[in-house]
Design a protein around this motif. Structure first.
Motif, PDB file in Angstrom:
ATOM      1  N   TYR A 152      38.396  46.473  27.482  1.00 47.53           N
ATOM      2  CA  TYR A 152      38.651  45.145  26.927  1.00 47.53           C
ATOM      3  C   TYR A 152      37.349  44.383  26.675  1.00 47.53           C
ATOM      4  N   LYS A 153      36.409  44.489  27.598  1.00 51.98           N
ATOM      5  CA  LYS A 153      35.125  43.803  27.419  1.00 51.98           C
ATOM      6  C   LYS A 153      34.365  44.374  26.223  1.00 51.98           C
ATOM      7  N   ALA A 154      34.448  45.678  26.016  1.00 51.29           N
ATOM      8  CA  ALA A 154      33.776  46.296  24.852  1.00 51.29           C
ATOM      9  C   ALA A 154      34.358  45.795  23.539  1.00 51.29           C
ATOM     10  N   LEU A 155      35.620  45.367  23.565  1.00 50.40           N
ATOM     11  CA  LEU A 155      36.259  44.830  22.358  1.00 50.40           C
ATOM     12  C   LEU A 155      35.950  43.354  22.137  1.00 50.40           C
ATOM     13  N   GLY A 156      35.279  42.729  23.101  1.00 49.37           N
ATOM     14  CA  GLY A 156      34.917  41.326  22.951  1.00 49.37           C
ATOM     15  C   GLY A 156      35.682  40.364  23.835  1.00 49.37           C
ATOM     16  N   PHE A 157      36.585  40.872  24.667  1.00 45.38           N
ATOM     17  CA  PHE A 157      37.275  40.006  25.622  1.00 45.38           C
ATOM     18  C   PHE A 157      36.318  39.666  26.759  1.00 45.38           C
ATOM     19  N   ALA A 158      36.483  38.481  27.327  1.00 46.99           N
ATOM     20  CA  ALA A 158      35.658  38.047  28.450  1.00 46.99           C
ATOM     21  C   ALA A 158      36.551  37.490  29.543  1.00 46.99           C
ATOM     22  N   LEU A 159      36.116  37.656  30.777  1.00 51.50           N
ATOM     23  CA  LEU A 159      36.834  37.073  31.901  1.00 51.50           C
ATOM     24  C   LEU A 159      36.820  35.561  31.750  1.00 51.50           C
ATOM     25  N   ASP A 160      37.946  34.916  32.047  1.00 49.14           N
ATOM     26  CA  ASP A 160      37.961  33.450  31.949  1.00 49.14           C
ATOM     27  C   ASP A 160      38.062  32.764  33.313  1.00 49.14           C
ATOM     28  N   GLY A 161      37.973  33.546  34.400  1.00 45.44           N
ATOM     29  CA  GLY A 161      37.941  32.963  35.736  1.00 45.44           C
ATOM     30  C   GLY A 161      39.297  32.682  36.351  1.00 45.44           C
ATOM     31  N   VAL A 162      40.379  33.084  35.679  1.00 46.57           N
ATOM     32  CA  VAL A 162      41.725  32.851  36.207  1.00 46.57           C
ATOM     33  C   VAL A 162      42.236  34.168  36.800  1.00 46.57           C
ATOM     34  N   PHE A 163      42.785  34.063  38.012  1.00 50.03           N
ATOM     35  CA  PHE A 163      43.288  35.231  38.725  1.00 50.03           C
ATOM     36  C   PHE A 163      44.706  34.958  39.205  1.00 50.03           C
ATOM     37  N   ARG A 164      45.442  36.024  39.487  1.00 51.33           N
ATOM     38  CA  ARG A 164      46.745  35.901  40.133  1.00 51.33           C
ATOM     39  C   ARG A 164      46.953  37.149  40.985  1.00 51.33           C
ATOM     40  N   THR A 165      47.730  36.984  42.025  1.00 53.23           N
ATOM     41  CA  THR A 165      48.038  38.088  42.923  1.00 53.23           C
ATOM     42  C   THR A 165      49.532  38.358  42.851  1.00 53.23           C
ATOM     43  N   GLU A 166      49.863  39.639  42.791  1.00 54.04           N
ATOM     44  CA  GLU A 166      51.265  40.047  42.747  1.00 54.04           C
ATOM     45  C   GLU A 166      51.487  41.176  43.733  1.00 54.04           C
ATOM     46  N   ARG A 167      52.715  41.305  44.169  1.00 56.18           N
ATOM     47  CA  ARG A 167      53.100  42.430  45.024  1.00 56.18           C
ATOM     48  C   ARG A 167      53.867  43.408  44.151  1.00 56.18           C
TER      49      ARG A 167
ATOM     50  N   GLY B  34      54.847  47.754  43.827  1.00 56.36           N
ATOM     51  CA  GLY B  34      54.769  49.113  44.355  1.00 56.36           C
ATOM     52  C   GLY B  34      54.323  49.179  45.799  1.00 56.36           C
ATOM     53  N   GLY B  35      54.660  48.154  46.580  1.00 55.21           N
ATOM     54  CA  GLY B  35      54.262  48.132  47.981  1.00 55.21           C
ATOM     55  C   GLY B  35      52.823  47.705  48.191  1.00 55.21           C
ATOM     56  N   CYS B  36      52.153  47.296  47.125  1.00 56.44           N
ATOM     57  CA  CYS B  36      50.755  46.887  47.209  1.00 56.44           C
ATOM     58  C   CYS B  36      50.599  45.455  46.723  1.00 56.44           C
ATOM     59  N   GLU B  37      49.615  44.788  47.273  1.00 55.28           N
ATOM     60  CA  GLU B  37      49.224  43.500  46.734  1.00 55.28           C
ATOM     61  C   GLU B  37      48.060  43.760  45.786  1.00 55.28           C
ATOM     62  N   VAL B  38      48.220  43.363  44.531  1.00 52.53           N
ATOM     63  CA  VAL B  38      47.187  43.607  43.533  1.00 52.53           C
ATOM     64  C   VAL B  38      46.757  42.284  42.912  1.00 52.53           C
ATOM     65  N   CYS B  39      45.517  42.243  42.526  1.00 54.48           N
ATOM     66  CA  CYS B  39      44.971  41.053  41.877  1.00 54.48           C
ATOM     67  C   CYS B  39      44.770  41.363  40.399  1.00 54.48           C
ATOM     68  N   GLU B  40      45.221  40.435  39.584  1.00 53.64           N
ATOM     69  CA  GLU B  40      45.007  40.546  38.147  1.00 53.64           C
ATOM     70  C   GLU B  40      44.043  39.451  37.716  1.00 53.64           C
ATOM     71  N   THR B  41      43.242  39.759  36.730  1.00 53.48           N
ATOM     72  CA  THR B  41      42.306  38.801  36.168  1.00 53.48           C
ATOM     73  C   THR B  41      42.616  38.625  34.686  1.00 53.48           C
ATOM     74  N   ARG B  42      42.451  37.409  34.218  1.00 51.63           N
ATOM     75  CA  ARG B  42      42.755  37.141  32.804  1.00 51.63           C
ATOM     76  C   ARG B  42      41.488  37.224  31.981  1.00 51.63           C
ATOM     77  N   LEU B  43      41.634  37.816  30.811  1.00 52.00           N
ATOM     78  CA  LEU B  43      40.550  37.892  29.848  1.00 52.00           C
ATOM     79  C   LEU B  43      40.993  37.151  28.592  1.00 52.00           C
ATOM     80  N   HIS B  44      40.031  36.688  27.798  1.00 53.49           N
ATOM     81  CA  HIS B  44      40.372  35.969  26.575  1.00 53.49           C
ATOM     82  C   HIS B  44      39.346  36.265  25.487  1.00 53.49           C
ATOM     83  N   MET B  45      39.769  35.936  24.264  1.00 55.23           N
ATOM     84  CA  MET B  45      38.916  36.123  23.094  1.00 55.23           C
ATOM     85  C   MET B  45      39.343  35.121  22.033  1.00 55.23           C
ATOM     86  N   ALA B  46      38.383  34.452  21.427  1.00 52.73           N
ATOM     87  CA  ALA B  46      38.703  33.611  20.279  1.00 52.73           C
ATOM     88  C   ALA B  46      39.012  34.524  19.103  1.00 52.73           C
TER      89      ALA B  46
END
Length: 176
Positions: free
Chosen positions: A146-161, A163-175
């Motif tokens: 995604y970063k190679a395509l020009g998306f950048a991290l925007d500093g927003v995260f969320r955590t979800e449970r 498959g029995g795991c707690e995972v963190c997702e990060t949001r990317l954005h692009m104009a």
């Protein structure tokens, strides 16, 4: 040269109800291949193509998100689902890629890049000015892509449970 060849060899179209089974198959196979170091094998092996087929049948019938397919010689290589952003902090000119999956047999051949290009062009033509997507923080290959395509991290995260795991997702954005 490779990207030009693939662009002429691939065709793109919106999904029809008859595509739900193949969309579901790719969804499950891509999850099992891409996330095997993130989720337990038991969870990945339990993913159900029939259940995913029912989900995608419903979403295709609803018409949202838009589901675009990449095909070569009538063989589906992958798909992308996108629509208006579902995030509360985003506005009417923000679109979101909800999911993108390529059949593992066709990874690293350009279909994912071209599907994202198609979705961005379609969103821009509808008046959207930004495209976002969520990615698992542990999905190093996906984040690099995604970063190679020009998306950048925007500093927003969320955590979800999941498959029995707690995972963190990060949001990317692009104009767009």
């Amino acid at each position: 040269m490779k990207a030009d060849y693939l662009r002429t060899a691939l065709s793109f179209r919106l999904a029809a109800p008859s595509d739900a089974a193949e969309i579901a198959r790719i969804h499950v196979k891509a999850w099992q291949a891409a996330y095997r170091s993130i989720f337990p094998a038991e969870y990945l092996n339990s993913l159900s193509i029939p259940k995913r087929r029912a989900l995608w049948s419903e979403l295709i019938a609803r018409g949202m998100p838009r589901i675009m397919l990449a095909e070569r010689d009538d063989i589906m290589l992958g798909w992308i689902a996108w629509g208006p952003s579902r995030d509360n902090d985003k506005g009417r000119t923000d679109a979101e890629i909800e999911a993108i999956y390529i059949d593992p047999a066709h990874w690293r051949q350009g279909a994912g890049r071209m599907l994202i290009d198609e979705a961005i062009n379609a969103a821009a033509s509808e008046g959207y000015r930004e495209m976002t997507l969520w990615a698992l923080e542990e999905n190093v290959h996906g984040l690099r892509f995604y970063k190679a395509l020009g998306f950048a991290l925007d500093g927003v995260f969320r955590t979800e449970r999941l498959g029995g795991c707690e995972v963190c997702e990060t949001r990317l954005h692009m104009a767009i």
